[in-house]
Design a protein around this motif. Structure first.
Motif, PDB file in Angstrom:
ATOM      1  N   ILE A   1       0.862  -1.182   0.000  1.00  0.00           N
ATOM      2  CA  ILE A   1       0.000   0.000   0.000  1.00  0.00           C
ATOM      3  C   ILE A   1       0.896   1.228   0.000  1.00  0.00           C
ATOM      4  N   ILE A   2       0.650   2.149  -0.905  1.00  0.00           N
ATOM      5  CA  ILE A   2       1.392   3.401  -0.942  1.00  0.00           C
ATOM      6  C   ILE A   2       0.498   4.455  -0.307  1.00  0.00           C
ATOM      7  N   GLY A   3       0.968   5.065   0.744  1.00  0.00           N
ATOM      8  CA  GLY A   3       0.175   6.065   1.445  1.00  0.00           C
ATOM      9  C   GLY A   3       0.337   5.981   2.951  1.00  0.00           C
ATOM     10  N   GLY A   4       1.236   5.146   3.419  1.00  0.00           N
ATOM     11  CA  GLY A   4       1.525   5.080   4.837  1.00  0.00           C
ATOM     12  C   GLY A   4       0.606   4.164   5.626  1.00  0.00           C
ATOM     13  N   VAL A   5       0.803   4.186   6.937  1.00  0.00           N
ATOM     14  CA  VAL A   5       0.085   3.273   7.823  1.00  0.00           C
ATOM     15  C   VAL A   5      -1.409   3.605   7.890  1.00  0.00           C
ATOM     16  N   TYR A   6      -1.781   4.878   7.685  1.00  0.00           N
ATOM     17  CA  TYR A   6      -3.201   5.255   7.701  1.00  0.00           C
ATOM     18  C   TYR A   6      -3.949   4.527   6.585  1.00  0.00           C
ATOM     19  N   ARG A   7      -3.408   4.577   5.363  1.00  0.00           N
ATOM     20  CA  ARG A   7      -4.044   3.865   4.238  1.00  0.00           C
ATOM     21  C   ARG A   7      -3.976   2.354   4.441  1.00  0.00           C
ATOM     22  N   HIS A   8      -2.897   1.882   5.066  1.00  0.00           N
ATOM     23  CA  HIS A   8      -2.793   0.447   5.329  1.00  0.00           C
ATOM     24  C   HIS A   8      -3.927  -0.007   6.258  1.00  0.00           C
ATOM     25  N   LYS A   9      -4.217   0.803   7.282  1.00  0.00           N
ATOM     26  CA  LYS A   9      -5.322   0.454   8.184  1.00  0.00           C
ATOM     27  C   LYS A   9      -6.654   0.463   7.442  1.00  0.00           C
ATOM     28  N   GLN A  10      -6.828   1.379   6.493  1.00  0.00           N
ATOM     29  CA  GLN A  10      -8.043   1.380   5.667  1.00  0.00           C
ATOM     30  C   GLN A  10      -8.118   0.081   4.864  1.00  0.00           C
ATOM     31  N   HIS A  11      -6.995  -0.368   4.329  1.00  0.00           N
ATOM     32  CA  HIS A  11      -6.914  -1.615   3.559  1.00  0.00           C
ATOM     33  C   HIS A  11      -7.348  -2.804   4.424  1.00  0.00           C
TER      34      HIS A  11
ATOM     35  N   VAL B   1      -9.294   2.465  -1.675  1.00  0.00           N
ATOM     36  CA  VAL B   1      -8.271   1.578  -1.144  1.00  0.00           C
ATOM     37  C   VAL B   1      -8.702   0.141  -1.407  1.00  0.00           C
ATOM     38  N   ALA B   2      -7.776  -0.666  -1.943  1.00  0.00           N
ATOM     39  CA  ALA B   2      -8.077  -2.080  -2.156  1.00  0.00           C
ATOM     40  C   ALA B   2      -8.306  -2.748  -0.799  1.00  0.00           C
ATOM     41  N   LYS B   3      -9.358  -3.539  -0.708  1.00  0.00           N
ATOM     42  CA  LYS B   3      -9.695  -4.208   0.547  1.00  0.00           C
ATOM     43  C   LYS B   3      -8.879  -5.495   0.684  1.00  0.00           C
TER      44      LYS B   3
END
Length: 105
Positions: A40-50, A58-60
């Motif tokens: 995931i490109i976008g840091g840990v915030y986007r990773h948590k959304q994933h 964001v891809a689930k």
């Protein structure tokens, strides 16, 4: 090899790092999901959304556990609430400030 592995782990208490690691030690915005290996490109915030299946762009993660989804969703909600409260405090502070030019009365 152990040094590189330790470099991929962030020294943070953010729950997102329990489910991800740095994909590239020189770029903290690239996080690799420990469930599905998706980067995931976008840091840990986007990773948590994933992981939590939150967000429209964001891809689930197809392999995240229900516990991981719940923990990441709770963390995202807490961050969102904190951001709203900060914005509200800043707006209140700005409303109380009167800026005028010298000589204006």
């Amino acid at each position: 090899m152990l040094l590189e592995e330790n470099a991929r782990k962030r020294k943070s208490d953010d729950v997102g790092w329990e489910y991800g690691s740095l994909a590239d030690v020189s770029n903290k915005d690239k996080v690799k999901c420990l469930f599905c290996n998706h980067v995931i490109i976008g840091g840990v915030y986007r990773h948590k959304q994933h992981v939590a299946h939150v967000g429209n762009f964001v891809a689930k993660c197809k392999k995240s556990s229900q516990e991981a989804k719940d923990r990441c969703r709770k963390s995202l909600e807490k961050a969102s609430k904190k951001r709203r409260e900060k914005t509200s405090r800043e707006l209140e502070l700005r409303e109380g400030v009167n800026i005028s030019r010298v000589g204006d009365a």
